[in-house]
Design a protein around this motif. Structure first.
Motif, PDB file in Angstrom:
ATOM      1  N   LEU A 111      -3.911  -9.708  -8.328  1.00 26.49           N
ATOM      2  CA  LEU A 111      -2.716  -9.675  -7.493  1.00 26.49           C
ATOM      3  C   LEU A 111      -1.781  -8.595  -8.014  1.00 26.49           C
ATOM      4  O   LEU A 111      -1.382  -8.611  -9.179  1.00 26.49           O
ATOM      5  CB  LEU A 111      -2.008 -11.034  -7.512  1.00 26.49           C
ATOM      6  CG  LEU A 111      -0.694 -11.127  -6.742  1.00 26.49           C
ATOM      7  CD1 LEU A 111      -0.909 -10.845  -5.257  1.00 26.49           C
ATOM      8  CD2 LEU A 111      -0.047 -12.493  -6.943  1.00 26.49           C
ATOM      9  N   LEU A 112      -1.428  -7.642  -7.153  1.00 27.89           N
ATOM     10  CA  LEU A 112      -0.573  -6.525  -7.544  1.00 27.89           C
ATOM     11  C   LEU A 112       0.887  -6.848  -7.247  1.00 27.89           C
ATOM     12  O   LEU A 112       1.222  -7.303  -6.142  1.00 27.89           O
ATOM     13  CB  LEU A 112      -0.975  -5.248  -6.798  1.00 27.89           C
ATOM     14  CG  LEU A 112      -2.170  -4.469  -7.371  1.00 27.89           C
ATOM     15  CD1 LEU A 112      -3.455  -5.283  -7.286  1.00 27.89           C
ATOM     16  CD2 LEU A 112      -2.344  -3.150  -6.622  1.00 27.89           C
ATOM     17  N   THR A 125       4.069 -16.865  -2.847  1.00 28.70           N
ATOM     18  CA  THR A 125       3.181 -17.597  -1.944  1.00 28.70           C
ATOM     19  C   THR A 125       1.739 -17.153  -2.135  1.00 28.70           C
ATOM     20  O   THR A 125       0.812 -17.981  -2.173  1.00 28.70           O
ATOM     21  CB  THR A 125       3.605 -17.380  -0.478  1.00 28.70           C
ATOM     22  OG1 THR A 125       4.922 -17.907  -0.287  1.00 28.70           O
ATOM     23  CG2 THR A 125       2.648 -18.065   0.486  1.00 28.70           C
ATOM     24  N   MET A 126       1.529 -15.848  -2.286  1.00 33.35           N
ATOM     25  CA  MET A 126       0.173 -15.326  -2.458  1.00 33.35           C
ATOM     26  C   MET A 126      -0.409 -15.788  -3.786  1.00 33.35           C
ATOM     27  O   MET A 126      -1.589 -16.176  -3.854  1.00 33.35           O
ATOM     28  CB  MET A 126       0.181 -13.793  -2.392  1.00 33.35           C
ATOM     29  CG  MET A 126      -1.208 -13.177  -2.297  1.00 33.35           C
ATOM     30  SD  MET A 126      -2.021 -13.609  -0.732  1.00 33.35           S
ATOM     31  CE  MET A 126      -3.600 -12.789  -0.925  1.00 33.35           C
ATOM     32  N   TYR A 127       0.393 -15.780  -4.836  1.00 35.51           N
ATOM     33  CA  TYR A 127      -0.068 -16.252  -6.148  1.00 35.51           C
ATOM     34  C   TYR A 127      -0.527 -17.706  -6.054  1.00 35.51           C
ATOM     35  O   TYR A 127      -1.623 -18.064  -6.520  1.00 35.51           O
ATOM     36  CB  TYR A 127       1.066 -16.098  -7.167  1.00 35.51           C
ATOM     37  CG  TYR A 127       0.706 -16.557  -8.561  1.00 35.51           C
ATOM     38  CD1 TYR A 127       0.057 -15.713  -9.450  1.00 35.51           C
ATOM     39  CD2 TYR A 127       1.014 -17.846  -8.981  1.00 35.51           C
ATOM     40  CE1 TYR A 127      -0.280 -16.136 -10.728  1.00 35.51           C
ATOM     41  CE2 TYR A 127       0.681 -18.278 -10.255  1.00 35.51           C
ATOM     42  CZ  TYR A 127       0.035 -17.418 -11.120  1.00 35.51           C
ATOM     43  OH  TYR A 127      -0.303 -17.851 -12.382  1.00 35.51           O
ATOM     44  N   GLU A 136      -7.973 -18.094 -10.675  1.00 32.89           N
ATOM     45  CA  GLU A 136      -6.809 -17.828 -11.527  1.00 32.89           C
ATOM     46  C   GLU A 136      -6.412 -16.376 -11.318  1.00 32.89           C
ATOM     47  O   GLU A 136      -7.139 -15.456 -11.744  1.00 32.89           O
ATOM     48  CB  GLU A 136      -7.152 -18.065 -12.997  1.00 32.89           C
ATOM     49  CG  GLU A 136      -6.020 -17.753 -13.962  1.00 32.89           C
ATOM     50  CD  GLU A 136      -4.841 -18.709 -13.824  1.00 32.89           C
ATOM     51  OE1 GLU A 136      -3.698 -18.226 -13.885  1.00 32.89           O
ATOM     52  OE2 GLU A 136      -5.080 -19.923 -13.664  1.00 32.89           O
ATOM     53  N   PRO A 137      -5.300 -16.100 -10.627  1.00 33.53           N
ATOM     54  CA  PRO A 137      -4.951 -14.707 -10.340  1.00 33.53           C
ATOM     55  C   PRO A 137      -4.749 -13.891 -11.620  1.00 33.53           C
ATOM     56  O   PRO A 137      -4.196 -14.396 -12.601  1.00 33.53           O
ATOM     57  CB  PRO A 137      -3.637 -14.823  -9.552  1.00 33.53           C
ATOM     58  CG  PRO A 137      -3.577 -16.237  -9.075  1.00 33.53           C
ATOM     59  CD  PRO A 137      -4.303 -17.044 -10.111  1.00 33.53           C
ATOM     60  N   VAL A 138      -5.217 -12.666 -11.586  1.00 32.45           N
ATOM     61  CA  VAL A 138      -4.944 -11.711 -12.658  1.00 32.45           C
ATOM     62  C   VAL A 138      -3.920 -10.726 -12.097  1.00 32.45           C
ATOM     63  O   VAL A 138      -4.168 -10.095 -11.070  1.00 32.45           O
ATOM     64  CB  VAL A 138      -6.218 -10.972 -13.099  1.00 32.45           C
ATOM     65  CG1 VAL A 138      -5.909 -10.015 -14.243  1.00 32.45           C
ATOM     66  CG2 VAL A 138      -7.307 -11.956 -13.483  1.00 32.45           C
ATOM     67  N   VAL A 139      -2.770 -10.623 -12.732  1.00 24.98           N
ATOM     68  CA  VAL A 139      -1.674  -9.829 -12.178  1.00 24.98           C
ATOM     69  C   VAL A 139      -1.717  -8.404 -12.715  1.00 24.98           C
ATOM     70  O   VAL A 139      -1.887  -8.189 -13.920  1.00 24.98           O
ATOM     71  CB  VAL A 139      -0.314 -10.482 -12.508  1.00 24.98           C
ATOM     72  CG1 VAL A 139       0.844  -9.623 -11.983  1.00 24.98           C
ATOM     73  CG2 VAL A 139      -0.243 -11.887 -11.910  1.00 24.98           C
ATOM     74  N   ARG A 160       6.277 -12.619 -14.679  1.00 24.60           N
ATOM     75  CA  ARG A 160       5.674 -13.909 -15.015  1.00 24.60           C
ATOM     76  C   ARG A 160       6.581 -15.064 -14.570  1.00 24.60           C
ATOM     77  O   ARG A 160       6.133 -16.041 -13.967  1.00 24.60           O
ATOM     78  CB  ARG A 160       5.420 -13.987 -16.527  1.00 24.60           C
ATOM     79  CG  ARG A 160       4.619 -15.226 -16.940  1.00 24.60           C
ATOM     80  CD  ARG A 160       4.405 -15.279 -18.447  1.00 24.60           C
ATOM     81  NE  ARG A 160       3.704 -14.107 -18.963  1.00 24.60           N
ATOM     82  CZ  ARG A 160       2.382 -13.969 -18.935  1.00 24.60           C
ATOM     83  NH1 ARG A 160       1.626 -14.919 -18.408  1.00 24.60           N
ATOM     84  NH2 ARG A 160       1.820 -12.881 -19.435  1.00 24.60           N
ATOM     85  N   THR A 161       7.877 -14.916 -14.874  1.00 21.92           N
ATOM     86  CA  THR A 161       8.836 -15.963 -14.510  1.00 21.92           C
ATOM     87  C   THR A 161       8.952 -16.101 -12.998  1.00 21.92           C
ATOM     88  O   THR A 161       8.973 -17.211 -12.460  1.00 21.92           O
ATOM     89  CB  THR A 161      10.217 -15.657 -15.118  1.00 21.92           C
ATOM     90  OG1 THR A 161      10.098 -15.574 -16.545  1.00 21.92           O
ATOM     91  CG2 THR A 161      11.230 -16.723 -14.758  1.00 21.92           C
ATOM     92  N   GLY A 162       9.021 -14.961 -12.316  1.00 22.54           N
ATOM     93  CA  GLY A 162       9.179 -14.981 -10.867  1.00 22.54           C
ATOM     94  C   GLY A 162       8.010 -15.598 -10.130  1.00 22.54           C
ATOM     95  O   GLY A 162       8.169 -16.181  -9.055  1.00 22.54           O
ATOM     96  N   LEU A 163       6.812 -15.478 -10.706  1.00 21.61           N
ATOM     97  CA  LEU A 163       5.622 -16.068 -10.091  1.00 21.61           C
ATOM     98  C   LEU A 163       5.412 -17.520 -10.521  1.00 21.61           C
ATOM     99  O   LEU A 163       4.509 -18.178 -10.018  1.00 21.61           O
ATOM    100  CB  LEU A 163       4.378 -15.257 -10.480  1.00 21.61           C
ATOM    101  CG  LEU A 163       4.261 -13.847  -9.915  1.00 21.61           C
ATOM    102  CD1 LEU A 163       3.056 -13.140 -10.517  1.00 21.61           C
ATOM    103  CD2 LEU A 163       4.156 -13.866  -8.392  1.00 21.61           C
ATOM    104  N   HIS A 164       6.227 -17.986 -11.471  1.00 17.15           N
ATOM    105  CA  HIS A 164       6.024 -19.307 -12.084  1.00 17.15           C
ATOM    106  C   HIS A 164       4.633 -19.381 -12.710  1.00 17.15           C
ATOM    107  O   HIS A 164       3.944 -20.405 -12.624  1.00 17.15           O
ATOM    108  CB  HIS A 164       6.203 -20.431 -11.060  1.00 17.15           C
ATOM    109  CG  HIS A 164       7.514 -20.376 -10.323  1.00 17.15           C
ATOM    110  ND1 HIS A 164       8.731 -20.453 -10.964  1.00 17.15           N
ATOM    111  CD2 HIS A 164       7.796 -20.231  -9.008  1.00 17.15           C
ATOM    112  CE1 HIS A 164       9.719 -20.378 -10.077  1.00 17.15           C
ATOM    113  NE2 HIS A 164       9.173 -20.235  -8.883  1.00 17.15           N
TER     114      HIS A 164
END
Length: 203
Positions: A111-112, A125-127, A136-139, A160-164
């Motif tokens: 996920l970019l 939402t996408m995460y 398990e998404p890799v950012v 990281r925080t913003g995606l929880h």
């Protein structure tokens, strides 16, 4: 990864049948204009094989790039572009969900996220959606050359925080300009698929 051969092998639209590939796949998702095509070009060591566009939302297909006859990089349609009709967004969502459910070779979903900004509601939402699909998404935090080096860890923490996202979620800073992160991303992909028959790391 030494890139010897790249081929855009399959392009799937909304009504297309997805390929039943025998080689491992890794997929890339991201908001429109996050730099997904630039990332894929950098990974493939090509300047413009994956088409970049000044028109967000132009990628409306799932594109399968065959790398060295060993694996596939899979480019998923961009999301979050407001000028695309809701009906079209729903169709893309069904198409991507069908791919994530049906692929027998998918090893990871990347996920970019633009490192300069806190993740948007669409990003979160996408995460969560990727998690719900069983991956398990890799950012990949793109456009890292646009911030000062001293800000890097702060912005990674903000992503990281913003995606929880938990501490286990891997986040790779990446720059299409400097190629920062390219080797680290390939190392991670290699580790995922090194057990796959017929795939060998080339130094």
């Amino acid at each position: 990864m030494v890139i010897k051969q790249v081929e855009l092998e399959t392009v799937c639209g909304i009504t297309s049948k997805l390929p039943e590939n025998l080689l491992p796949e890794v997929a890339f998702a991201g908001k429109s204009n996050v730099g997904k095509s630039s990332l894929i070009n950098a990974l493939m060591n090509r300047k413009s094989y994956a088409k970049t566009s000044s028109q967000p939302g132009k990628t409306q297909t799932i594109n399968f790039y065959n790398i060295n006859q060993s694996m596939y990089l899979v480019d998923l349609p961009g999301y979050g572009y407001t000028k695309i009709a809701e009906s079209e967004k729903r169709k893309w969502g069904v198409m991507v969900e069908n791919y994530l459910h049906s692929s027998k070779q998918l090893k990871a979903v990347f996920l970019l996220i633009d490192i300069r900004h806190d993740p948007s509601a669409n990003d979160r939402t996408m995460y969560e959606w990727i998690l719900h699909q069983g991956y398990e998404p890799v950012v990949i935090a793109t456009k890292s050359d646009k911030i000062k080096r001293s800000q890097l860890q702060k912005q990674i923490k903000a992503v990281r925080t913003g995606l929880h996202a938990g501490a286990q979620t891997k986040i790779f800073p990446f720059s299409a300009l400097s190629k920062q992160g390219r080797e680290e991303i390939w190392d991670y992909i290699d580790a995922l698929i090194q057990e796959t028959e017929g795939f060998e790391r080339e130094e």
